[in-house]
Scaffold this active site. Structure first.
Site, PDB file in Angstrom:
ATOM      1  N   HIS A   1       0.751  -1.038  -0.067  1.00  0.00           N
ATOM      2  CA  HIS A   1      -0.132  -0.101   0.053  1.00  0.00           C
ATOM      3  C   HIS A   1       0.948   1.052  -0.008  1.00  0.00           C
ATOM      4  CE1 HIS A   1      -3.933   2.063   1.675  1.00  0.00           C
ATOM      5  NE2 HIS A   1      -3.213   2.985   1.095  1.00  0.00           N
TER       6      HIS A   1
ATOM      7  N   GLU B   1      -2.700  -1.699  -3.278  1.00  0.00           N
ATOM      8  CA  GLU B   1      -3.432  -0.902  -2.351  1.00  0.00           C
ATOM      9  C   GLU B   1      -3.461   0.279  -2.792  1.00  0.00           C
ATOM     10  OE1 GLU B   1      -5.090  -4.199   1.131  1.00  0.00           O
ATOM     11  OE2 GLU B   1      -3.835  -2.197   1.359  1.00  0.00           O
TER      12      GLU B   1
ATOM     13  N   HIS C   1      -8.268  -6.098   7.375  1.00  0.00           N
ATOM     14  CA  HIS C   1      -7.792  -5.282   8.601  1.00  0.00           C
ATOM     15  C   HIS C   1      -8.143  -5.863  10.014  1.00  0.00           C
ATOM     16  CE1 HIS C   1      -6.856  -0.973   9.300  1.00  0.00           C
ATOM     17  NE2 HIS C   1      -7.395  -1.219  10.269  1.00  0.00           N
TER      18      HIS C   1
END
Length: 240
Positions: free
Chosen positions: A43, A70, A190
């Site tokens: 990310h 991401e 997450h």
């Protein structure tokens, strides 16, 4: 089979804290695959506080499993993804200075914008996923954008797991069913960890992939990355 994608951002954070190239992010990704990871997730953020643009470029040439990038679809992010052409791109609604991805896209009201981004990536054969909360209306709106998958934001599940696991997972089960009925694949991530992951994977229908970084890398400090990946892989196997 539920795939395990290892988010290696925290490895880059450790490297950046000292400078130099220890630990080696690229070698770490190679080792994760060697130990059984089904994919590598990164990310990159605008301030490059962990994964850097050049890391993403270097990783493309060595990742042999699924490479997942991401990020918020800014112009710079889109250009990077189109240059690297990963297997999957996961769109998140992060502000530039946001510490971590702590909410999903509302989608409703920004379908046109997301659709244009999805179309851009589809033109290059890149699978798309949209990071969303377990809300049926949002998931149905996501389906109208042409995305291939959604990624369910699982922090609320993790936060409530110890209080009432059945209640914590209930909205995710319904969300996954709605996504499947709309023709969408289902990813999740997450705050999933070795304590709550098996229950989640065992009870969530249609789950294709989990992306885990912080907890997995933290466990590796004690268990070693080889044993840790094996433990997480075992956790995503459904009971017979």
């Amino acid at each position: 089979m539920i795939n395990l994608s290892v988010n290696i951002n925290k490895v880059a954070t450790l490297r950046n804290a000292r400078g130099g190239n220890v630990p080696d992010v690229v070698q770490f990704a190679i080792d994760c695959e060697r130990f059984g990871a089904n994919g590598i997730t990164v990310h990159p953020r605008p301030d490059e506080r962990h994964i850097r643009r050049d890391d993403v470029i270097k990783l493309r040439s060595v990742v042999t499993t699924e490479f997942n990038i991401e990020g918020y679809p800014s112009d710079d992010f889109i250009k990077l993804v189109l240059m690297v052409k990963p297997a999957q791109v996961t769109l998140v609604p992060d502000a530039p200075a946001q510490l971590t991805s702590n909410h999903g896209w509302q989608v409703i009201g920004c379908e046109e914008f997301i659709t244009s981004v999805v179309d851009t990536f589809h033109e290059e054969g890149i699978r798309t996923s949209i990071f969303v909360e377990p809300d049926a209306d949002i998931i149905k709106a996501a389906a109208t954008t042409g995305t291939d998958r959604i990624e369910l934001y699982t922090e609320p599940y993790a936060a409530n797991f110890d209080i009432d696991a059945e209640k914590a997972i209930a909205p995710y089960i319904e969300a996954s069913k709605v996504a499947h009925s709309c023709g969408l694949g289902v990813n999740a991530g997450h705050d999933l960890n070795l304590k709550n992951l098996h229950f989640f994977a065992n009870n969530l229908p249609y789950l294709a992939e989990v992306s885990i970084g912080h907890a997995l890398i933290s466990d590796a400090l004690y268990m070693g990355i080889d044993n840790t990946i094996k433990a997480y892989k075992k956790a995503v196997v459904k009971d017979k």
